[in-house]
Design a protein around this motif. Structure first.
Motif, mmCIF file in Angstrom:
data_model
loop_
_atom_site.group_PDB
_atom_site.id
_atom_site.type_symbol
_atom_site.label_atom_id
_atom_site.label_comp_id
_atom_site.label_asym_id
_atom_site.label_seq_id
_atom_site.Cartn_x
_atom_site.Cartn_y
_atom_site.Cartn_z
ATOM 1 N N TYR A 56 2.299 1.929 -3.461
ATOM 2 C CA TYR A 56 1.290 2.534 -4.338
ATOM 3 C C TYR A 56 1.059 3.997 -3.956
ATOM 4 C CZ TYR A 56 -0.339 -1.585 -6.878
ATOM 5 O OH TYR A 56 -0.427 -2.649 -7.725
ATOM 6 N N TYR A 57 0.994 4.245 -2.644
ATOM 7 C CA TYR A 57 0.743 5.603 -2.154
ATOM 8 C C TYR A 57 1.824 6.556 -2.651
ATOM 9 C CZ TYR A 57 -0.118 9.396 1.121
ATOM 10 O OH TYR A 57 -0.379 10.622 1.658
ATOM 11 N N GLY A 79 0.825 -1.211 0.000
ATOM 12 C CA GLY A 79 0.000 0.000 0.000
ATOM 13 C C GLY A 79 0.856 1.257 0.000
ATOM 14 N N ALA A 106 1.490 7.239 -6.317
ATOM 15 C CA ALA A 106 0.367 8.146 -6.589
ATOM 16 C C ALA A 106 0.755 9.588 -6.297
ATOM 17 C CB ALA A 106 -0.845 7.738 -5.751
#
Lengths: 223, 223
Positions: free
Chosen positions: A196-197, A193, A200
Motif C-alpha cells: 500500500y505504501y 502495508g 501511495a
C-alpha cells in the motif's frame, strides 16, 4: 494439515490482490471524477434544486464512515429494492459516490479560487458562461485543484481496503486470508502495508509531476 | 419496497450502548493522539537530525498505510509479542497511533506559523528553551490549530467505525448485530449514517466555537 510457511507464491497472491485494489481504485476514481465534476458544474451554473441537493449529498457522504456507506449499499439496498448486488458492484457504487463527494468539494473551491475580475473581464469580452468555464476557469482550476486531489487520491487508495470487509478479494482480504493460514501476522501485514505504501508513493509522485506540467503555463517567464 | 424505521425502536438501547463505546474510544484516542502528536510535532520541529528523521518516518508510514492494515497488524501481531490486549484497548491504541500522525501535522504547521519575532523576543528576554516551548510555542500553536484539530477528530470518529472489524461492538458493530436481528439492514444503516453525520456535525460546531473563543483577541486585530 495446514501449510504455514510464507512463500514466494504468497507474494504473487498478494500482488493479485493489489491488482484488484488498483483496478477498483482506478475505476472508482474515474467514475467519481466524472460525477463530482458534474455536480460542480451544476453548482457553477447555479442550477436550482439539483445544485443544493448534490451539495447536501456531498456533505452527507463526506461526514459519514465509508464502512457504513458500504454496508448501506451492500446489505441495505438489496433489501429495499429487492434485487441482488455483488460485493464488487457495492464497492464500485460506494467508492465512486464517496470519491465524487470529495472531488466536488475540491472542484468547488478550485473554481472559487479564480478571481471575480477574471470572470467579469471574460464576460465583458462577450464569452458565454460555457466558454468562460472552458477557457478561463477550467485550466486554472485544474492546476489549483491538483494539490488537494493528490491528497484525496492517496486517501481513496487506502479507503479501498475497506471493501475487504464485504468480501472483495483485494489486497487487504488476501492479507487476512494469508494471516489466518500462515499465522505470521508480522510478515503478512508488513508486506501488505509495504505494498500500500509503495502504491501511495507512486500516486503522489505521478500527481506531483503532473502538477509541475499544469502549472508550467502560468509560470512567469520574463519579458 | 418497504421502509419502516419504527422496527428499530426496541433496539435503540443497544445502539446507544454502541454509541457510548464509540464516544469513549474516540475520546481516549483523541487524548492519546494529541499527546503523541504534540511530542512528534516538537521532534519534527527540533534541530536534532536523527529524532527528526524518525518522527518523519513515523508520520509517513501511518499516513500512507490503510488504517485497517495498521489495526490488523496490532490486533494479530501484538499477541505474538506476548502483549495481550483486548479489542477495545487495541482499537484505542491503533486510533491513537494513526491520530498522532495526523495531529502532529496540524500542530507542526501551527508551530511553523508562529511569527519568528515572538520567539526571538522570548530568547532576547533570556527565557530558557523549555519555557519558550511550554509558555509560548505550544499555547500559540495549539490555539491556532483548534479548527484543523476538530477535523482530525471528525476523521477519528469516522475511522473508529473500522474497529467493528476486530469484533468490537461500538456503534457500527452494534448496528451490524441489530441489522442481523431485525432483517432491516436498510433502516439500520440509514439511521447509522444519520447518527454519524449528527455526531461529526456537533464536533465541528464545538471546534468552531472553541476556536472563536480561544482566538478572540486575535480576531479583533489587537495582536
Amino acid at each position: 494439515m495446514r501449510y504455514t510457511d510464507f512463500t514466494v507464491h504468497d507474494i504473487l497472491l498478494l500482488l493479485q490482490g493489489a491488482g484488484v485494489s488498483v483496478a477498483l481504485f482506478a475505476a472508482t476514481t474515474a467514475i467519481g471524477l466524472m460525477i463530482g465534476l458534474t455536480w460542480a458544474v451544476l453548482r457553477y451554473y447555479r442550477t436550482p434544486v439539483l445544485a443544493p441537493f448534490f451539495a447536501a449529498m456531498a456533505e452527507l457522504l463526506k461526514n459519514s464512515p465509508v464502512l457504513v456507506q458500504l454496508f448501506l449499499v451492500f446489505f441495505g439496498l438489496p433489501v429495499l429494492l429487492e434485487t441482488d448486488i455483488t460485493p464488487v458492484q457495492a464497492a464500485v457504487i460506494t467508492l465512486s459516490g464517496n470519491t465524487a463527494a470529495f472531488i466536488y468539494v475540491i472542484a468547488v473551491s478550485a473554481i472559487e479560487s479564480i478571481g471575480r475580475e477574471q470572470l467579469e473581464t471574460a464576460r465583458v469580452f462577450g464569452l458565454s458562461r460555457w466558454q468562460i468555464l472552458r477557457k478561463v476557469v477550467a485550466p486554472q482550476a485544474a492546476a489549483f485543484g491538483l494539490g488537494p486531489l493528490t491528497g484525496l487520491l492517496v486517501n481513496q487508495l487506502q479507503v479501498t481496503s475497506l471493501i475487504s470487509v464485504i468480501g472483495v478479494l483485494d489486497l487487504t482480504k488476501v492479507g487476512a486470508i494469508l494471516n489466518l493460514r500462515t499465522l505470521k501476522p508480522f510478515i503478512v501485514w508488513t508486506v501488505v502495508g509495504l505494498l500500500y505504501y509503495l502504491m501511495a508513493k507512486l500516486i503522489a509522485t505521478t500527481c506531483a509531476r503532473l502538477e509541475t506540467r499544469l502549472r508550467a503555463h502560468s509560470q512567469w517567464k520574463g519579458l | 419496497m418497504t421502509f419502516d424505521p419504527t422496527l428499530l425502536a426496541p433496539y435503540l438501547p443497544d445502539l446507544a450502548a454502541g454509541a457510548r463505546l464509540t464516544a469513549l474510544a474516540c475520546a481516549l484516542a483523541l487524548a492519546g493522539g494529541l499527546a503523541l502528536g504534540v511530542i512528534v510535532a516538537l521532534l519534527r520541529a527540533s534541530a536534532a537530525p536523527l529524532t527528526r528523521r524518525l518522527a518523519d518516518i513515523y508520520v509517513d508510514i501511518f499516513r500512507n498505510v490503510p488504517f485497517i492494515v495498521q489495526l490488523f497488524f496490532l490486533f494479530y501481531g501484538l499477541p505474538e509479542l506476548g502483549i495481550e490486549l483486548n479489542a477495545f484497548s487495541t482499537g484505542v491504541l491503533a486510533l491513537s497511533l494513526a491520530g498522532g500522525a495526523f495531529t502532529s501535522d496540524v500542530i507542526r504547521s501551527g508551530i511553523l506559523a508562529i511569527d519568528p519575532g515572538v520567539i526571538e523576543a522570548a530568547q532576547v528576554s533570556g527565557l530558557s528553551r523549555r519555557v519558550i516551548y511550554q509558555k509560548i510555542v505550544l499555547p500559540i500553536a495549539l490555539r491556532t490549530s483548534v479548527r484543523p484539530l476538530g477535523s482530525v477528530f471528525v476523521n477519528l470518529i469516522l475511522t473508529s467505525s473500522i474497529l467493528s472489524a476486530i469484533t468490537l461492538n461500538e456503534l457500527t458493530g452494534a448496528a451490524k448485530i441489530v441489522a442481523a436481528d431485525t432483517f432491516a439492514p436498510f433502516e439500520v444503516y440509514a439511521l447509522l449514517l444519520v447518527a454519524y453525520v449528527t455526531l461529526t456535525y456537533l464536533v465541528s460546531l464545538t471546534a468552531g466555537a472553541l476556536h472563536r473563543r480561544l482566538n478572540r483577541e486575535r480576531a479583533l486585530g489587537a495582536n
